[in-house]
Design a protein around this motif. Structure first.
Motif, mmCIF file in Angstrom:
data_model
loop_
_atom_site.group_PDB
_atom_site.id
_atom_site.type_symbol
_atom_site.label_atom_id
_atom_site.label_comp_id
_atom_site.label_asym_id
_atom_site.label_seq_id
_atom_site.Cartn_x
_atom_site.Cartn_y
_atom_site.Cartn_z
ATOM 1 N N ILE A 98 0.776 -1.150 0.027
ATOM 2 C CA ILE A 98 -0.032 -0.013 -0.068
ATOM 3 C C ILE A 98 0.884 1.223 0.018
ATOM 4 O O ILE A 98 1.739 1.525 0.862
ATOM 5 N N ALA A 99 0.827 2.053 -1.190
ATOM 6 C CA ALA A 99 1.554 3.203 -1.447
ATOM 7 C C ALA A 99 2.894 3.006 -2.073
ATOM 8 O O ALA A 99 3.407 1.968 -2.065
ATOM 9 N N THR A 100 3.356 4.115 -2.583
ATOM 10 C CA THR A 100 4.519 3.772 -3.459
ATOM 11 C C THR A 100 5.699 3.428 -2.871
ATOM 12 O O THR A 100 6.408 2.252 -3.181
ATOM 13 N N PRO A 114 3.941 -13.024 -5.760
ATOM 14 C CA PRO A 114 2.716 -12.207 -6.565
ATOM 15 C C PRO A 114 2.771 -11.024 -5.445
ATOM 16 O O PRO A 114 2.387 -10.981 -4.453
ATOM 17 N N LEU A 115 2.670 -9.733 -6.064
ATOM 18 C CA LEU A 115 2.693 -8.722 -5.595
ATOM 19 C C LEU A 115 1.611 -7.862 -6.074
ATOM 20 O O LEU A 115 1.528 -7.492 -7.527
ATOM 21 N N PHE A 116 0.569 -7.159 -5.403
ATOM 22 C CA PHE A 116 -0.658 -6.444 -5.697
ATOM 23 C C PHE A 116 -0.605 -5.121 -5.148
ATOM 24 O O PHE A 116 -0.365 -5.123 -3.755
ATOM 25 N N PHE A 117 -0.375 -3.882 -5.733
ATOM 26 C CA PHE A 117 -0.059 -2.787 -5.009
ATOM 27 C C PHE A 117 -1.302 -1.967 -5.119
ATOM 28 O O PHE A 117 -2.119 -1.999 -6.031
ATOM 29 N N ALA A 118 -1.336 -0.987 -4.209
ATOM 30 C CA ALA A 118 -2.512 0.040 -4.080
ATOM 31 C C ALA A 118 -2.135 1.360 -3.803
ATOM 32 O O ALA A 118 -1.569 1.391 -2.762
ATOM 33 N N GLY A 119 -2.737 2.614 -4.293
ATOM 34 C CA GLY A 119 -2.463 3.575 -3.907
ATOM 35 C C GLY A 119 -0.884 4.102 -4.365
ATOM 36 O O GLY A 119 -0.470 4.849 -3.777
ATOM 37 N N VAL A 120 -0.671 3.689 -5.633
ATOM 38 C CA VAL A 120 0.523 3.813 -6.259
ATOM 39 C C VAL A 120 0.493 4.926 -7.049
ATOM 40 O O VAL A 120 -0.548 4.747 -8.032
ATOM 41 N N THR A 121 1.020 6.201 -7.179
ATOM 42 C CA THR A 121 0.772 7.523 -8.055
ATOM 43 C C THR A 121 0.975 7.020 -9.364
ATOM 44 O O THR A 121 0.379 7.305 -10.285
ATOM 45 N N ASP A 122 2.259 6.628 -9.507
ATOM 46 C CA ASP A 122 2.934 6.548 -11.049
ATOM 47 C C ASP A 122 3.625 5.021 -11.112
ATOM 48 O O ASP A 122 4.932 5.436 -10.894
ATOM 49 N N PRO A 123 3.073 4.007 -11.147
ATOM 50 C CA PRO A 123 3.763 2.779 -11.193
ATOM 51 C C PRO A 123 4.935 2.781 -12.201
ATOM 52 O O PRO A 123 5.723 2.058 -12.067
ATOM 53 N N VAL A 124 4.674 3.361 -13.544
ATOM 54 C CA VAL A 124 5.706 3.197 -14.497
ATOM 55 C C VAL A 124 6.909 4.167 -14.272
ATOM 56 O O VAL A 124 7.756 3.511 -13.978
ATOM 57 N N GLY A 125 6.516 5.311 -13.494
ATOM 58 C CA GLY A 125 7.634 6.257 -13.269
ATOM 59 C C GLY A 125 8.245 5.810 -12.270
ATOM 60 O O GLY A 125 9.551 6.122 -11.908
ATOM 61 N N GLU A 173 9.944 10.619 -1.178
ATOM 62 C CA GLU A 173 8.702 9.874 -1.882
ATOM 63 C C GLU A 173 8.735 10.166 -3.292
ATOM 64 O O GLU A 173 8.628 11.250 -3.945
ATOM 65 N N VAL A 174 8.996 9.198 -4.090
ATOM 66 C CA VAL A 174 9.056 8.971 -5.593
ATOM 67 C C VAL A 174 7.634 9.638 -6.140
ATOM 68 O O VAL A 174 7.688 10.721 -7.005
ATOM 69 N N ASN A 175 6.751 9.141 -5.719
ATOM 70 C CA ASN A 175 5.434 9.592 -5.843
ATOM 71 C C ASN A 175 5.277 11.234 -5.824
ATOM 72 O O ASN A 175 4.476 12.048 -6.511
ATOM 73 N N SER A 176 5.713 11.692 -4.704
ATOM 74 C CA SER A 176 5.657 13.061 -4.142
ATOM 75 C C SER A 176 6.468 14.095 -5.262
ATOM 76 O O SER A 176 5.961 15.105 -5.638
#
Length: 325
Positions: A98-100, A114-125, A173-176
């Protein structure tokens, strides 16, 4: 002959029982599915993602304690703790990040889980997936990429005289970092200047806010560190009579004035549905496209608006899905 037939039948039943196709390899009544769920900090939006995931798994037939066992971990904003959490998840059947920052750490430590993320702003970036449509490997999930231009437009709709946005974000934080650049790119088209300040921990939020002396509004993206200490920013905004705009609806309940944001509980549910799909169909998580939030909701705190010296236009109030009066 009967004894021979009985022996052959017994052997066939034993082989069938041992076959990987005879029961789910993802957990059974004898061995429940083991899922590790980690989040970088404790705040309502991230908790909503977690709760929504578990709700979706229950709806898919995974009864907690019987079909699935959850190992819930919170790093309390500490990277060393987060790394230790990742190390403790090596025996899990599936993990949820949960979160980037959490997703980056778990993906690096658990490349074959197996990994499932949530609340990640830019998963590619953030380097988590190859693309939104084809993530690849053992990872996929949901993105809460905020519509920065629309959020800045909301600032102008509610407070048209605002000229400078005080942008507070976490440098680590990369997302920030990604969102901060998006704000600086989008602001000029709306006639807005940007004054920025960074922090490294939630304990620095008040100091960072106070340094933004030239701002006549505050804006916070989906920044976990700032949000976990948002009350300090609220206090500065009220003292200066400066409106505070945020990117998560739960911070509105905690004193922010307005948010244009995704429904985090619904995104958690969507992440759980994706995990249930993988468990039912097999393959790899990376075969499932990343889901990007598209339904956005306005949340308002009219009490906060009054304390910050703002009268919110009625047409904006009419569009809000949540209004704290």
């Amino acid at each position: 002959m009967k004894r021979l037939f009985g022996l052959v039948l017994s052997l066939l039943l034993a082989v069938t029982a041992c076959s990987p196709d005879s029961a789910s390899s993802q957990g059974s009544a004898d061995k429940p599915l083991q899922i590790g769920i980690a989040q970088i900090v404790d705040h309502p939006s991230l908790n909503a993602l977690r709760d929504g995931f578990m709700e979706a798994m229950t709806d898919a037939g995974y009864v907690e304690g019987t079909d699935v066992v959850y190992d819930l971990k919170n790093a309390a904003g500490d990277q060393v703790t987060l790394s230790n959490i990742a190390s403790s998840f090596t025996d899990k059947d599936l993990v949820v990040a949960i979160a980037t920052p959490t997703a980056i750490t778990l993906a690096q430590a658990l490349p074959n889980t197996p990994l499932f993320f949530a609340g990640v702003t830019d998963p590619v970036g953030a380097g988590l997936v190859n693309s939104v449509d084809a993530p690849g490997g053992m990872i996929t999930g949901t993105s809460d990429m905020p519509p920065i231009a629309d959020q800045l437009e909301l600032i102008k709709q509610i407070t048209p005289d605002v000229s400078t946005v005080g942008l507070l974000y976490t440098s680590g934080e990369v997302n920030s970092q990604i969102q901060a650049q998006m704000v600086k790119d989008a602001a000029p088209a709306l006639g807005l200047a940007v004054q920025e300040a960074t922090v490294t921990a939630s304990s620095e939020v008040r100091q960072g806010a106070e340094s933004l002396s030239g701002a006549d509004s505050f804006f916070v993206g989906t920044d976990n560190t700032i949000i976990s200490g948002v009350e300090a920013l609220v206090a500065v905004a009220e003292e200066r009579k400066v409106p505070l705009y945020v990117s998560d609806p739960d911070s509105v309940d905690r004193g922010a004035m307005a948010a244009l944001a995704v429904d985090y509980h619904a995104q958690g549910v969507q992440t759980g549905e994706m995990a249930a799909q993988y468990l039912a169909e097999g393959g790899k998580p990376g075969d499932i496209p990343v889901a990007v939030a598209s339904d956005l909701e306005i949340s308002l705190n009219l009490q906060a608006a009054e304390r910050m010296g703002v009268v919110v236009p009625q047409d904006v109030i009419d569009k809000a899905v949540k209004v704290v009066r």
